[in-house]
Design a protein around this motif. Structure first.
Motif, PDB file in Angstrom:
ATOM      1  N   ILE A 120       0.227  -6.600   4.657  1.00  0.00           N
ATOM      2  CA  ILE A 120       0.108  -5.450   5.551  1.00  0.00           C
ATOM      3  C   ILE A 120       1.249  -4.488   5.285  1.00  0.00           C
ATOM      4  O   ILE A 120       2.410  -4.882   5.236  1.00  0.00           O
ATOM      5  N   ASN A 121       0.880  -3.223   5.141  1.00  0.00           N
ATOM      6  CA  ASN A 121       1.852  -2.166   4.915  1.00  0.00           C
ATOM      7  C   ASN A 121       1.622  -1.067   5.944  1.00  0.00           C
ATOM      8  O   ASN A 121       0.543  -0.488   5.995  1.00  0.00           O
ATOM      9  N   HIS A 122       2.624  -0.808   6.747  1.00  0.00           N
ATOM     10  CA  HIS A 122       2.508   0.246   7.774  1.00  0.00           C
ATOM     11  C   HIS A 122       3.485   1.350   7.371  1.00  0.00           C
ATOM     12  O   HIS A 122       4.582   1.454   7.913  1.00  0.00           O
ATOM     13  N   ALA A 123       3.057   2.158   6.413  1.00  0.00           N
ATOM     14  CA  ALA A 123       3.965   3.097   5.771  1.00  0.00           C
ATOM     15  C   ALA A 123       4.246   4.345   6.597  1.00  0.00           C
ATOM     16  O   ALA A 123       5.268   5.009   6.400  1.00  0.00           O
ATOM     17  N   SER A 124       3.348   4.680   7.493  1.00  0.00           N
ATOM     18  CA  SER A 124       3.557   5.884   8.300  1.00  0.00           C
ATOM     19  C   SER A 124       3.003   5.642   9.695  1.00  0.00           C
ATOM     20  O   SER A 124       2.381   4.610   9.956  1.00  0.00           O
ATOM     21  N   LEU A 125       3.231   6.600  10.569  1.00  0.00           N
ATOM     22  CA  LEU A 125       2.773   6.451  11.957  1.00  0.00           C
ATOM     23  C   LEU A 125       1.280   6.664  12.110  1.00  0.00           C
ATOM     24  O   LEU A 125       0.750   6.553  13.211  1.00  0.00           O
ATOM     25  N   THR A 126       0.595   6.972  11.013  1.00  0.00           N
ATOM     26  CA  THR A 126      -0.852   7.163  11.107  1.00  0.00           C
ATOM     27  C   THR A 126      -1.631   6.279  10.150  1.00  0.00           C
ATOM     28  O   THR A 126      -2.854   6.342  10.115  1.00  0.00           O
ATOM     29  N   LEU A 127      -0.946   5.448   9.386  1.00  0.00           N
ATOM     30  CA  LEU A 127      -1.650   4.657   8.384  1.00  0.00           C
ATOM     31  C   LEU A 127      -1.077   3.250   8.272  1.00  0.00           C
ATOM     32  O   LEU A 127       0.128   3.058   8.131  1.00  0.00           O
ATOM     33  N   SER A 128      -1.988   2.278   8.324  1.00  0.00           N
ATOM     34  CA  SER A 128      -1.635   0.892   8.024  1.00  0.00           C
ATOM     35  C   SER A 128      -2.694   0.365   7.066  1.00  0.00           C
ATOM     36  O   SER A 128      -3.872   0.726   7.178  1.00  0.00           O
ATOM     37  N   THR A 129      -2.271  -0.445   6.118  1.00  0.00           N
ATOM     38  CA  THR A 129      -3.236  -1.015   5.179  1.00  0.00           C
ATOM     39  C   THR A 129      -3.147  -2.534   5.200  1.00  0.00           C
ATOM     40  O   THR A 129      -2.076  -3.113   5.394  1.00  0.00           O
ATOM     41  N   LEU A 130      -4.307  -3.148   5.027  1.00  0.00           N
ATOM     42  CA  LEU A 130      -4.415  -4.597   4.900  1.00  0.00           C
ATOM     43  C   LEU A 130      -4.991  -4.883   3.525  1.00  0.00           C
ATOM     44  O   LEU A 130      -6.070  -4.382   3.189  1.00  0.00           O
ATOM     45  N   THR A 131      -4.261  -5.645   2.725  1.00  0.00           N
ATOM     46  CA  THR A 131      -4.767  -6.039   1.409  1.00  0.00           C
ATOM     47  C   THR A 131      -5.040  -7.534   1.419  1.00  0.00           C
ATOM     48  O   THR A 131      -4.137  -8.326   1.679  1.00  0.00           O
ATOM     49  N   VAL A 132      -6.292  -7.874   1.156  1.00  0.00           N
ATOM     50  CA  VAL A 132      -6.677  -9.277   1.027  1.00  0.00           C
ATOM     51  C   VAL A 132      -6.539  -9.619  -0.449  1.00  0.00           C
ATOM     52  O   VAL A 132      -7.290  -9.110  -1.295  1.00  0.00           O
ATOM     53  N   THR A 133      -5.552 -10.427  -0.773  1.00  0.00           N
ATOM     54  CA  THR A 133      -5.293 -10.742  -2.176  1.00  0.00           C
ATOM     55  C   THR A 133      -6.065 -11.986  -2.592  1.00  0.00           C
ATOM     56  O   THR A 133      -6.258 -12.913  -1.796  1.00  0.00           O
TER      57      THR A 133
END
Lengths: 110, 117
Positions: free
Chosen positions: B69-82
């Motif tokens: 999980i990467n929450h790089a900004s106040l409007t975007l979070s990403t979930l990567t299923v590896t």
């Protein structure tokens, strides 16, 4: 025993009926109680939000919390086909750790 | 107001590949975002809580090296299923809260259905 128990249904009612949806729980520390509506292939949408015991009404929807019985209900009056969805109860102790029920699938037939 | 979007809405991938799911708050700044997984006819299960600019907090039993999980900004979070496997097939839903709202008043995205072949 699950922390939150909810009958998954399915529940089918005719249009105009009063719908009663219920959840029971085991953790007496729960203070916040929510009901979410989830349409097929969509995320949940917050319907009702209640703190502690008592009733809350919003249009055709009424939420009831009975902490002594560890039992919460959602009533839908004059049900409409557009109310057909899965209804999830959720509860939390405070500002963390929300627990969801499995959801009750409701169909309102025209 | 308070709209949360997810992309893609559905994805099919081969076993062993990685999949990235985006969660965006469209009209507010999300102080905290959450990632849930929902299996058919089951409850939403919280996977992790993510605050902008800091590491995500994972629930017990959720592998942080598998679900990045990467929450790089106040409007975007990403979930990567590896290295996805068929057992990872599920409905992944994100939610967000913003300043002034309690944890319990989460706004949910529409979900992403992942199928791993």
């Amino acid at each position: 025993q699950k922390e939150v128990e909810q009958d998954p249904g399915p529940l089918s009612v005719p249009e105009g009926a009063i719908v009663s949806l219920n959840c029971t729980y085991s953790n007496s520390a729960f203070q916040y109680f929510m009901w979410y509506r989830q349409y097929s292939r969509k995320g949940p949408e917050l319907l009702m939000y209640t703190y502690s015991s008592g009733n809350k009404e919003d249009g055709r929807f009424t939420a009831q919390v009975d902490k002594s019985s560890k039992y919460i209900s959602l009533f839908i009056r004059d049900s409409q086909p557009s109310d057909s969805a899965t209804y999830l109860c959720a509860m939390s102790v405070g500002n963390n750790d929300m627990r969801f029920g499995a959801g009750t699938r409701l169909t309102v037939k025209p | 107001g308070a709209v949360v979007s997810q992309h893609p809405s559905w994805v099919i991938c081969k076993s062993g590949t990685s999949v990235k799911i985006e969660c965006r708050s469209l009209d507010f700044q999300a102080t905290t975002m959450f990632w849930y997984r929902q299996f058919p006819k089951q409850s939403l299960m919280l996977m992790a809580t993510s605050n902008e600019g800091s590491k995500a907090t994972y629930e017990q039993g959720v592998e942080k090296d598998k679900f990045l999980i990467n929450h790089a900004s106040l409007t975007l979070s990403t979930l990567t299923v590896t290295s996805a496997h068929p057992e990872d097939s599920s409905f992944y839903i994100c939610s967000a809260i913003y300043s002034g709202r309690t944890y319990n008043e989460q706004f949910f995205g529409p979900g992403t259905r992942l199928t791993v072949l």
